[in-house]
Design a protein around this motif. Structure first.
Motif, short mmCIF file in Angstrom:
data_model
loop_
_atom_site.label_atom_id
_atom_site.label_comp_id
_atom_site.label_asym_id
_atom_site.label_seq_id
_atom_site.Cartn_x
_atom_site.Cartn_y
_atom_site.Cartn_z
N ASN A 267 0.76 -1.22 0.05
CA ASN A 267 0.11 -0.01 0.02
C ASN A 267 0.86 1.09 0.02
OD1 ASN A 267 -2.85 -0.99 0.16
ND2 ASN A 267 -1.95 -2.02 2.00
N THR A 268 1.80 1.19 0.82
CA THR A 268 2.97 2.19 0.79
C THR A 268 3.59 2.53 -0.85
OG1 THR A 268 3.48 2.01 3.14
CG2 THR A 268 4.95 3.13 1.83
N GLN A 270 2.20 1.71 -3.63
CA GLN A 270 1.37 2.16 -4.62
C GLN A 270 0.83 3.71 -4.27
OE1 GLN A 270 -0.37 0.50 -6.74
NE2 GLN A 270 -1.25 2.22 -7.45
N ALA A 271 0.85 3.84 -2.97
CA ALA A 271 0.82 5.43 -2.77
C ALA A 271 2.05 6.35 -3.27
CB ALA A 271 0.65 5.75 -1.07
N LEU A 272 2.99 5.65 -3.27
CA LEU A 272 4.31 6.60 -3.84
C LEU A 272 4.21 6.52 -5.35
CD1 LEU A 272 7.01 5.10 -1.66
CD2 LEU A 272 6.18 7.50 -1.65
N ASP A 274 1.32 6.37 -7.17
CA ASP A 274 0.13 7.42 -7.30
C ASP A 274 0.80 8.74 -7.25
OD1 ASP A 274 -1.48 5.46 -7.85
OD2 ASP A 274 -2.47 5.17 -5.85
N SER A 275 1.59 8.92 -6.21
CA SER A 275 2.09 10.47 -6.18
C SER A 275 3.25 10.97 -7.13
CB SER A 275 2.61 10.56 -4.69
OG SER A 275 3.79 9.86 -4.52
N ASP A 277 6.17 9.37 -6.92
CA ASP A 277 7.45 9.32 -6.31
C ASP A 277 8.27 7.77 -6.85
OD1 ASP A 277 8.09 11.76 -4.68
OD2 ASP A 277 6.13 10.60 -3.90
#
Length: 550
Positions: A267-268, A270-272, A274-275, A277
């Motif tokens: 999940n971390t 995936q968030a990176l 999406d942002s 990074d």
């Protein structure tokens, strides 16, 4: 191995379509290929640094040593920092890399490679034929413990040396001079030229390897000859590769830097992505979060990259109760595969009732069926044969670098309780520890994922030929099975050879040292800003021609 010369002759017919992956696969390039693309321009005189932000699937690469690596993440780092006699290009074709030219004797038993005279190591030393001879013999040395040493068995005397029955001096690889490498084979192997792109056949900087046993764990000692070199390795945190200015083809390399994160929480990661990074989403940088798969699929964001691999449960057949065939069968027959796969992997991914994937076109057979009633009966019979009245305490192991492994372990735990009435403990281990425990047989039963090293069913079957094979986590062997595998090496007729391998697979699925669950696919989210990344159909990535538009 008996009569290896005949074995190689048999493989002559079957490996004409031989392909390597991860270092061990040939590639049909994806639509991201763009060899020769210029780096983006800026308004300043100095071009903006081009950086690829990547993630190491599973976290810390277990090793960066070409002779010891056996996993995809390690091979990706190695392929970026080293180069063999050959390399695959954006067109998916093999071409000379360290080798300027090569010739083959009329009997196809002797290969002579002429090396590039301007090739340098990242420290400025010249790359010579002696570096190849040293590396190949070092990887065959039983003391090295290379799991992929068998990839060199086509060479005269290689198997004998690796198995302690021969001498290093009898191995058929020799540096005639600094730029001429001679290789003598046991029998004709027309795919050998391609095989030289495999990491186990990469050269090594002899002085570095001999003077520092931990050379592959630190940037200051990591001497390679590939497109990139190691700048930083903050273990379990970050690994940074930068362009190698001593690389002979540095003009083709557009990336200035690859920054490898080591994020194990999907999940971390995936968030990176999406942002912005991370520059790549999903395979091979991390497993897409199970909870997001359906919505990503419905939105049309997922690209499915086909891959001939099988995910399974592997049983340690040296430790009770899994020394008993009926107990192993019971745990396999009690798995409700398709609901499990639809809920954890992705709807429509096929459940597996054979070890060899259908894409390998061996048989397409379903060798067994799920049957909870029969599973309970087999478990009772197996425990009785072992002199037990109930299941002893036991643990299913998995790697924590993949969220899907944890969810799969939890689902299996629930199914075995429901369908067998047994309590199973589950244990998540750091990927490096998990892999080492399986290799040393320090486990009871565990998650297993095997992908093709080349395009032939034997690659799935021969790992169980002997219990001493490094990749045989189950430590299982069967004399009849072994005979069939050896017979397949010697059979020149394709149809007859396939029939032999089908018989072998039938034995494997009856004895059940491995319980297939599903056939794999590799879902990822395409980032249109990343171009030229080679995604090989049998696994493996090559960053040499990659560009990133920011």
């Amino acid at each position: 191995m008996p009569d290896l010369k005949k074995r190689m002759g048999a493989l002559l017919a079957s490996f004409l379509i031989f392909q390597l992956v991860t270092g061990c696969s040939t590639a049909q390039p994806t639509a991201t290929d763009n060899k020769g693309t210029e780096a983006p321009k800026t308004d300043t005189a100095k071009a903006k640094e081009m950086v690829l932000n990547w993630n190491a699937d599973g976290g810390e690469p277990p090793t960066a040593d070409p002779g010891l690596a056996s996993d995809g993440t390690s091979f990706d780092v190695i392929t970026a920092c080293f180069e063999g006699l050959t390399r695959y290009g954006t067109d998916g074709k093999i071409a000379g890399a360290m080798a300027e030219t090569y010739s083959v004797s009329p009997d196809m038993l002797t290969y002579t490679f002429q090396l590039k005279k301007d090739a340098l190591w990242s420290n400025g030393d010249p790359v010579t034929a002696h570096d190849f001879e040293f590396a190949w013999k070092r990887n065959l040395d039983p003391q090295t413990g290379s799991e992929y040493a068998y990839m060199l068995y086509f060479i005269k005397g290689a198997e004998e040396f690796n198995t302690g029955k021969g001498s290093k001096d009898d191995v058929g690889v020799k540096a005639i001079d600094d730029h001429t490498l001679e290789v003598k084979l046991n029998s004709p192997a027309p795919f050998f030229y391609e095989l030289t792109a495999f990491p186990t056949l990469f050269p090594l900087h002899k002085k570095t390897v001999e003077t520092n046993p931990a050379w592959a764990a630190s940037p200051e000692n990591y001497i390679g000859n590939g497109p990139f070199k190691m700048e930083t390795w903050e273990h379990k945190n970050k690994l940074v590769l930068v362009k190698n200015d001593n690389y002979h083809d540095k003009g083709a390399v557009k990336l200035d830097k690859i920054v490898w994160s080591m994020i194990t929480d999907t999940n971390t990661a995936q968030a990176l992505f999406d942002s912005g990074d991370l520059d790549w989403g999903g395979h091979p940088t991390y497993t897409l979060p199970v909870d997001l798969l359906q919505s990503l699929h419905d939105e049309g964001k997922i690209v499915l990259d086909p891959y001939p691999n099988t995910v399974a449960v592997t049983f340690n057949t040296t430790k009770p109760p899994f020394t008993n065939k009926k107990v192993r069968q019971a745990f396999s027959y009690a798995i409700e595969r398709q609901p499990l796969v639809d809920g954890i992997v992705m709807p429509g991914v096929p459940a597996a009732y054979a070890w060899v994937p259908p894409s390998m076109k061996l048989s397409g057979n379903d060798y067994f069926q799920e049957d909870s009633a029969k599973a309970k009966q087999l478990l009772a019979e197996g425990l009785k044969e072992l002199g037990l009245t109930a299941m002893p305490e036991f643990t299913f192991s998995y790697g924590t670098g993949d969220d899907r492994q944890k969810k799969l372990a939890e689902a299996l735990q629930d199914q075995w309780k429901k369908n067998l009435g047994v309590e199973v403990k589950i244990s998540g281990l750091e990927e490096k520890v998990f892999l080492q425990n399986k290799r040393s047989k320090n486990y009871q039963f565990a998650y297993r994922n095997w992908g093709a090293d080349f395009n032939d069913p034997i690659n799935f079957l021969e790992i169980f030929k002997d219990k001493t094979v490094g990749t045989n986590d189950a430590a299982w062997e069967n004399e009849q099975y072994r005979k069939l595998i050896v017979d397949s090496y010697l059979e020149l007729d394709t149809a007859k050879r396939n029939a032999i391998m089908q018989q072998a697979e039938q034995i494997l699925m009856d004895e059940m040292p491995i319980a297939p669950i599903y056939y794999g696919v590799r879902p990822y989210i395409q980032n249109d800003k990343v171009k030229g990344l080679l995604l090989n159909p049998f696994g493996g990535r090559d960053f040499k021609y990659t560009t990133v538009e920011k």
